[in-house]
Design a protein around this motif. Sequence first.
Motif, PDB file in Angstrom:
ATOM      1  N   GLY A 221      -3.375  -3.638   2.855  1.00 38.55           N
ATOM      2  CA  GLY A 221      -3.834  -4.714   2.511  1.00 38.55           C
ATOM      3  C   GLY A 221      -4.814  -4.543   1.322  1.00 38.55           C
ATOM      4  O   GLY A 221      -5.571  -3.444   1.260  1.00 38.55           O
ATOM      5  N   SER A 222      -5.012  -5.594   0.657  1.00 35.54           N
ATOM      6  CA  SER A 222      -6.280  -5.363  -0.513  1.00 35.54           C
ATOM      7  C   SER A 222      -6.311  -4.283  -1.327  1.00 35.54           C
ATOM      8  O   SER A 222      -7.265  -3.670  -1.576  1.00 35.54           O
ATOM      9  CB  SER A 222      -7.516  -5.660   0.238  1.00 35.54           C
ATOM     10  N   HIS A 223      -4.994  -3.851  -1.779  1.00 35.41           N
ATOM     11  CA  HIS A 223      -5.080  -2.527  -2.496  1.00 35.41           C
ATOM     12  C   HIS A 223      -4.714  -3.076  -3.769  1.00 35.41           C
ATOM     13  O   HIS A 223      -3.504  -3.356  -4.326  1.00 35.41           O
ATOM     14  CB  HIS A 223      -3.940  -1.809  -2.028  1.00 35.41           C
ATOM     15  N   GLU A 224      -5.584  -3.321  -5.045  1.00 37.75           N
ATOM     16  CA  GLU A 224      -5.430  -3.612  -6.118  1.00 37.75           C
ATOM     17  C   GLU A 224      -4.901  -2.584  -7.132  1.00 37.75           C
ATOM     18  O   GLU A 224      -4.479  -2.989  -7.953  1.00 37.75           O
ATOM     19  CB  GLU A 224      -6.954  -4.229  -6.628  1.00 37.75           C
ATOM     20  N   HIS A 225      -5.329  -1.448  -6.921  1.00 35.98           N
ATOM     21  CA  HIS A 225      -4.874  -0.383  -7.762  1.00 35.98           C
ATOM     22  C   HIS A 225      -3.315  -0.331  -7.830  1.00 35.98           C
ATOM     23  O   HIS A 225      -2.605  -0.394  -6.684  1.00 35.98           O
ATOM     24  CB  HIS A 225      -5.529   0.981  -7.320  1.00 35.98           C
ATOM     25  N   ARG A 226      -2.919  -0.171  -9.017  1.00 35.63           N
ATOM     26  CA  ARG A 226      -1.360   0.065  -9.363  1.00 35.63           C
ATOM     27  C   ARG A 226      -1.105   1.589  -9.606  1.00 35.63           C
ATOM     28  O   ARG A 226      -1.465   1.991 -10.599  1.00 35.63           O
ATOM     29  CB  ARG A 226      -0.884  -0.695 -10.409  1.00 35.63           C
ATOM     30  N   HIS A 227      -0.366   1.951  -8.623  1.00 38.47           N
ATOM     31  CA  HIS A 227       0.146   3.600  -8.855  1.00 38.47           C
ATOM     32  C   HIS A 227       1.196   3.647  -9.839  1.00 38.47           C
ATOM     33  O   HIS A 227       1.991   2.985  -9.809  1.00 38.47           O
ATOM     34  CB  HIS A 227       0.396   4.270  -7.590  1.00 38.47           C
ATOM     35  N   ASP A 228       1.095   4.774 -10.707  1.00 37.58           N
ATOM     36  CA  ASP A 228       2.413   5.326 -11.345  1.00 37.58           C
ATOM     37  C   ASP A 228       2.173   6.497 -11.652  1.00 37.58           C
ATOM     38  O   ASP A 228       1.172   7.042 -11.736  1.00 37.58           O
ATOM     39  CB  ASP A 228       2.785   4.423 -12.723  1.00 37.58           C
TER      40      ASP A 228
ATOM     41  N   HIS B 240       0.362   6.236  -0.280  1.00 32.56           N
ATOM     42  CA  HIS B 240       0.771   4.863  -0.709  1.00 32.56           C
ATOM     43  C   HIS B 240       1.995   4.938  -1.382  1.00 32.56           C
ATOM     44  O   HIS B 240       2.210   5.766  -2.139  1.00 32.56           O
ATOM     45  CB  HIS B 240      -0.068   4.260  -1.709  1.00 32.56           C
ATOM     46  N   ALA B 241       2.889   4.112  -0.873  1.00 29.02           N
ATOM     47  CA  ALA B 241       4.095   4.018  -1.362  1.00 29.02           C
ATOM     48  C   ALA B 241       4.509   2.396  -1.800  1.00 29.02           C
ATOM     49  O   ALA B 241       4.366   1.674  -0.898  1.00 29.02           O
ATOM     50  CB  ALA B 241       5.419   4.405  -0.394  1.00 29.02           C
ATOM     51  N   ALA B 242       5.223   2.302  -2.853  1.00 33.86           N
ATOM     52  CA  ALA B 242       5.280   1.018  -3.334  1.00 33.86           C
ATOM     53  C   ALA B 242       6.623   0.352  -2.413  1.00 33.86           C
ATOM     54  O   ALA B 242       7.661   1.094  -2.053  1.00 33.86           O
ATOM     55  CB  ALA B 242       6.013   0.976  -4.548  1.00 33.86           C
ATOM     56  N   HIS B 243       6.406  -0.824  -1.917  1.00 32.51           N
ATOM     57  CA  HIS B 243       7.325  -1.445  -1.002  1.00 32.51           C
ATOM     58  C   HIS B 243       7.413  -3.016  -1.236  1.00 32.51           C
ATOM     59  O   HIS B 243       6.208  -3.672  -0.824  1.00 32.51           O
ATOM     60  CB  HIS B 243       7.081  -1.162   0.348  1.00 32.51           C
ATOM     61  N   ASP B 244       8.492  -3.810  -1.748  1.00 33.16           N
ATOM     62  CA  ASP B 244       8.695  -5.090  -1.667  1.00 33.16           C
ATOM     63  C   ASP B 244       7.425  -5.821  -2.299  1.00 33.16           C
ATOM     64  O   ASP B 244       6.797  -6.912  -1.798  1.00 33.16           O
ATOM     65  CB  ASP B 244       8.887  -5.607  -0.306  1.00 33.16           C
ATOM     66  N   GLY B 245       6.825  -5.529  -3.564  1.00 32.25           N
ATOM     67  CA  GLY B 245       5.638  -5.944  -4.007  1.00 32.25           C
ATOM     68  C   GLY B 245       4.472  -5.687  -3.544  1.00 32.25           C
ATOM     69  O   GLY B 245       3.365  -6.416  -3.811  1.00 32.25           O
ATOM     70  N   HIS B 246       4.173  -4.739  -2.533  1.00 32.33           N
ATOM     71  CA  HIS B 246       2.931  -4.400  -2.134  1.00 32.33           C
ATOM     72  C   HIS B 246       2.817  -2.703  -1.870  1.00 32.33           C
ATOM     73  O   HIS B 246       4.032  -1.992  -2.124  1.00 32.33           O
ATOM     74  CB  HIS B 246       2.687  -5.022  -0.685  1.00 32.33           C
TER      75      HIS B 246
END
Length: 98
Positions: free
Chosen positions: A58-65, A88-94
């Motif tokens: 939750g509350s993870h504003e940073h976008r990883h790439d 952190h792993a991308a999953h369904d928009g979070h």
Amino acid sequence: MTTLHEEHTAHEHDHGPTCGHAEVPHGDHVDYAHDGHLHRAHSGHWDECEPSGHTAHGSHEHRHDENCGHARVRHGDHVDYLHDGHRHAAHDGHWDDH
């Protein structure tokens, strides 16, 4: 979040600071990324270190790439990003916390 206890059988490689695999801090231990799996030492053998359920970060504003500056570790069919002692792993928009 709990972690499943699943022994990684037939694992003859000993991980350590000089083994060449990425060290991934994970709670009270270190995982080693190896062939898309995360291994941890446990009672004289190596375990798969996988979460037992889905835990959204939750509350993870940073976008990883690939350009975000955080280490990337292949994990099964996706990539985890190492950030502040979490994977952190991308999953369904979070982002999931592994």
